[in-house]
Design an enzyme around this catalytic site. Structure first.
Site, PDB file in Angstrom:
ATOM      1  N   ASP A  66       0.836  -1.209   0.000  1.00 15.33           N
ATOM      2  CA  ASP A  66       0.000   0.000   0.000  1.00 15.33           C
ATOM      3  C   ASP A  66       0.871   1.260   0.000  1.00 15.33           C
ATOM      4  OD1 ASP A  66      -2.347  -1.570   0.113  1.00 15.33           O
ATOM      5  OD2 ASP A  66      -1.929  -1.937   2.232  1.00 15.33           O
ATOM      6  N   HIS A  93      -5.520  -3.681   5.030  1.00 13.20           N
ATOM      7  CA  HIS A  93      -5.081  -3.919   3.649  1.00 13.20           C
ATOM      8  C   HIS A  93      -6.256  -4.355   2.777  1.00 13.20           C
ATOM      9  CE1 HIS A  93      -2.576  -4.960   0.259  1.00 13.20           C
ATOM     10  NE2 HIS A  93      -3.070  -6.182   0.251  1.00 13.20           N
TER      11      HIS A  93
HETATM   12  N1  LIG Z   1      -0.674  -8.419   1.190  1.00 11.05           N
HETATM   13  C1  LIG Z   1      -0.446  -8.051  -0.060  1.00 11.05           C
HETATM   14  O1  LIG Z   1       0.102  -6.985  -0.339  1.00 11.05           O
HETATM   15  C2  LIG Z   1      -0.875  -8.941  -1.186  1.00 11.05           C
HETATM   16  C3  LIG Z   1      -0.731  -8.495  -2.515  1.00 11.05           C
HETATM   17  C4  LIG Z   1      -1.098  -9.371  -3.547  1.00 11.05           C
HETATM   18  C5  LIG Z   1      -1.606 -10.623  -3.247  1.00 11.05           C
HETATM   19  N2  LIG Z   1      -1.757 -10.985  -1.954  1.00 11.05           N
HETATM   20  C6  LIG Z   1      -2.277 -12.310  -1.598  1.00 11.05           C
HETATM   21  O2  LIG Z   1      -1.256 -13.282  -1.760  1.00 11.05           O
HETATM   22  C7  LIG Z   1      -1.832 -14.552  -2.039  1.00 11.05           C
HETATM   23  C8  LIG Z   1      -1.230 -15.173  -3.274  1.00 11.05           C
HETATM   24  O3  LIG Z   1      -1.547 -14.389  -4.414  1.00 11.05           O
HETATM   25  P1  LIG Z   1      -1.114 -14.838  -5.881  1.00 11.05           P
HETATM   26  O4  LIG Z   1      -1.557 -13.813  -6.832  1.00 11.05           O
HETATM   27  O5  LIG Z   1       0.339 -15.202  -5.850  1.00 11.05           O
HETATM   28  O6  LIG Z   1      -2.018 -16.152  -6.044  1.00 11.05           O
HETATM   29  P2  LIG Z   1      -1.781 -17.409  -6.953  1.00 11.05           P
HETATM   30  O7  LIG Z   1      -3.114 -18.066  -7.083  1.00 11.05           O
HETATM   31  O8  LIG Z   1      -1.022 -17.014  -8.189  1.00 11.05           O
HETATM   32  O9  LIG Z   1      -0.795 -18.326  -6.099  1.00 11.05           O
HETATM   33  C9  LIG Z   1      -1.230 -19.003  -4.950  1.00 11.05           C
HETATM   34  C10 LIG Z   1      -0.262 -20.155  -4.706  1.00 11.05           C
HETATM   35  O10 LIG Z   1      -0.580 -20.788  -3.450  1.00 11.05           O
HETATM   36  C11 LIG Z   1      -0.452 -22.197  -3.623  1.00 11.05           C
HETATM   37  N3  LIG Z   1      -1.251 -22.880  -2.604  1.00 11.05           N
HETATM   38  C12 LIG Z   1      -2.572 -23.194  -2.664  1.00 11.05           C
HETATM   39  N4  LIG Z   1      -2.943 -23.842  -1.541  1.00 11.05           N
HETATM   40  C13 LIG Z   1      -1.847 -23.950  -0.748  1.00 11.05           C
HETATM   41  C14 LIG Z   1      -1.604 -24.545   0.529  1.00 11.05           C
HETATM   42  N5  LIG Z   1      -2.564 -25.162   1.196  1.00 11.05           N
HETATM   43  N6  LIG Z   1      -0.366 -24.441   1.050  1.00 11.05           N
HETATM   44  C15 LIG Z   1       0.613 -23.814   0.388  1.00 11.05           C
HETATM   45  N7  LIG Z   1       0.443 -23.260  -0.844  1.00 11.05           N
HETATM   46  C16 LIG Z   1      -0.776 -23.323  -1.394  1.00 11.05           C
HETATM   47  C17 LIG Z   1      -0.928 -22.449  -5.045  1.00 11.05           C
HETATM   48  O11 LIG Z   1      -0.414 -23.655  -5.541  1.00 11.05           O
HETATM   49  C18 LIG Z   1      -0.334 -21.233  -5.786  1.00 11.05           C
HETATM   50  O12 LIG Z   1       0.965 -21.497  -6.248  1.00 11.05           O
HETATM   51  C19 LIG Z   1      -3.332 -14.291  -2.149  1.00 11.05           C
HETATM   52  O13 LIG Z   1      -3.913 -14.511  -0.885  1.00 11.05           O
HETATM   53  C20 LIG Z   1      -3.390 -12.819  -2.483  1.00 11.05           C
HETATM   54  O14 LIG Z   1      -4.618 -12.246  -2.167  1.00 11.05           O
HETATM   55  C21 LIG Z   1      -1.394 -10.182  -0.933  1.00 11.05           C
HETATM   56  O1  LIG Z   2      -5.087 -10.138  -3.727  1.00 10.44           O
HETATM   57  C1  LIG Z   2      -5.749  -9.085  -3.745  1.00 10.44           C
HETATM   58  O2  LIG Z   2      -6.986  -9.053  -3.609  1.00 10.44           O
HETATM   59  C2  LIG Z   2      -5.062  -7.764  -3.984  1.00 10.44           C
HETATM   60  C3  LIG Z   2      -3.786  -7.607  -3.226  1.00 10.44           C
HETATM   61  O3  LIG Z   2      -3.954  -7.622  -1.847  1.00 10.44           O
HETATM   62  C4  LIG Z   2      -3.103  -6.325  -3.625  1.00 10.44           C
HETATM   63  O4  LIG Z   2      -3.065  -5.399  -2.811  1.00 10.44           O
HETATM   64  O5  LIG Z   2      -2.630  -6.259  -4.762  1.00 10.44           O
END
Ligand SMILES: NC(=O)c1ccc[n+]([C@@H]2O[C@H](COP(=O)([O-])OP(=O)(O)OC[C@H]3O[C@@H](n4cnc5c(N)ncnc54)[C@H](O)[C@@H]3O)[C@@H](O)[C@H]2O)c1
Ligand SMILES: O=C(O)C[C@H](O)C(=O)O
Length: 242
Positions: A66, A93
């Site tokens: 953020d 967030h």
């Molecule tokens: N806090 C932040 O700033 C922020 C920003 C972006 C995304 N996110 C979050 O991060 C997470 C991942 O996002 P992404 O875009 O990489 O998703 P994605 O779907 O591309 O990847 C998720 C991964 O998790 C794995 N996975 C599924 N179940 C699992 C388990 N039980 N144990 C371990 N691994 C497992 C999957 O195989 C996959 O590789 C999501 O929750 C998303 O919302 C957070």
């Molecule tokens: O995974 C999301 O919903 C968005 C993510 O938290 C982000 O801030 O890009």
């Protein structure tokens, strides 16, 4: 899909991973980036509490993205480079729980009043913008990796003895020094992101930028508090009602 829609899938994953931490490495530093962070961090805290190994100074919700977005979008409005600006972002967030304190940008900049609402909205909903654009194929994966790296690197440097490292992070306020003051300012919420000084033991000092918030930001904070209280209860109840 909103971050809250992810709750059903991720709540159980975070619960199980943190159960492993509680059983096998209870002194680990836990950095939660899985969404919805507003609820997954309370889930992690409840699991650690239930195993009597909870230490709030070792549990962090990663909200660095953020701040990265805020400085990027601010630079697009006022010119310069994202690295020129330090923008405090507090709260949580997701959407309206993300509160940029644009009156406290350093160095100080003037945001034109006709651009203010759109800028705040873009900072609050930038993540949703990416999720929508990727249309079911994930989120802001690379920027998340950058934010996660940035936070983890800061923590490792602090654990290694470097001083003066401050990062925004979503923490359990009653368990972090300085957190109680923030908690009073946010109507008793137990979790809230503020700039936190990191040190050899983890979170060493939360800072409270809320007293300097202007009237516009106070309005944003009110909306954030409402959203957060619902998100926090949802996380806590996911564990306590098991
Ligand atoms: N806090 C932040 O700033 C922020 C920003 C972006 C995304 N996110 C979050 O991060 C997470 C991942 O996002 P992404 O875009 O990489 O998703 P994605 O779907 O591309 O990847 C998720 C991964 O998790 C794995 N996975 C599924 N179940 C699992 C388990 N039980 N144990 C371990 N691994 C497992 C999957 O195989 C996959 O590789 C999501 O929750 C998303 O919302 C957070
Ligand atoms: O995974 C999301 O919903 C968005 C993510 O938290 C982000 O801030 O890009």
């Amino acid at each position: 899909m909103t971050r809250d829609d992810l709750f059903k899938i991720n709540a159980g994953i975070v619960r199980d991973l943190v159960t492993g931490v509680a059983k096998f490495c209870p002194k680990a530093f836990v950095l939660v980036i899985s969404n919805p962070v507003n609820s997954t961090v309370p889930i992690a805290a409840e699991v650690l509490k239930s195993h009597n190994v909870f230490d709030a100074t070792r549990l962090f919700g990663v909200t660095s993205l953020d701040v990265v977005r805020a400085s990027t979008f601010v630079s697009e409005v006022v010119g310069g480079s994202p690295t020129d600006y330090k923008v405090p972002v507090v709260g949580g967030h997701s959407g309206e729980t993300i509160v940029p304190l644009l009156s406290q940008i350093t160095p100080s900049v003037e945001i034109p009043s006709d651009k203010l609402d759109a800028l705040v909205n873009r900072i609050q909903f930038g993540g949703d913008e990416v999720v929508k654009a990727k249309d079911g194929t994930g989120s802001a994966t690379l920027s998340m990796a950058y934010a996660g790296f940035k936070f983890a690197e800061s923590l490792l440097r602090a654990l290694g003895g470097e001083t003066g490292i401050v990062e925004p992070t979503y923490v359990y306020l009653p368990g972090v020094k300085g957190g109680e003051e923030v908690q009073k300012a946010v109507g008793g919420l137990e979790f809230f992101a503020v700039p936190v000084e990191l040190g050899p033991t983890g979170a060493v000092q939360a800072t409270n930028p809320l007293p300097q918030a202007n009237e516009y930001e106070q309005g944003l904070l009110e909306a954030a508090k409402k959203g957060l209280s619902v998100n926090i209860v949802k996380g806590v109840e996911f564990i306590s009602k098991l």
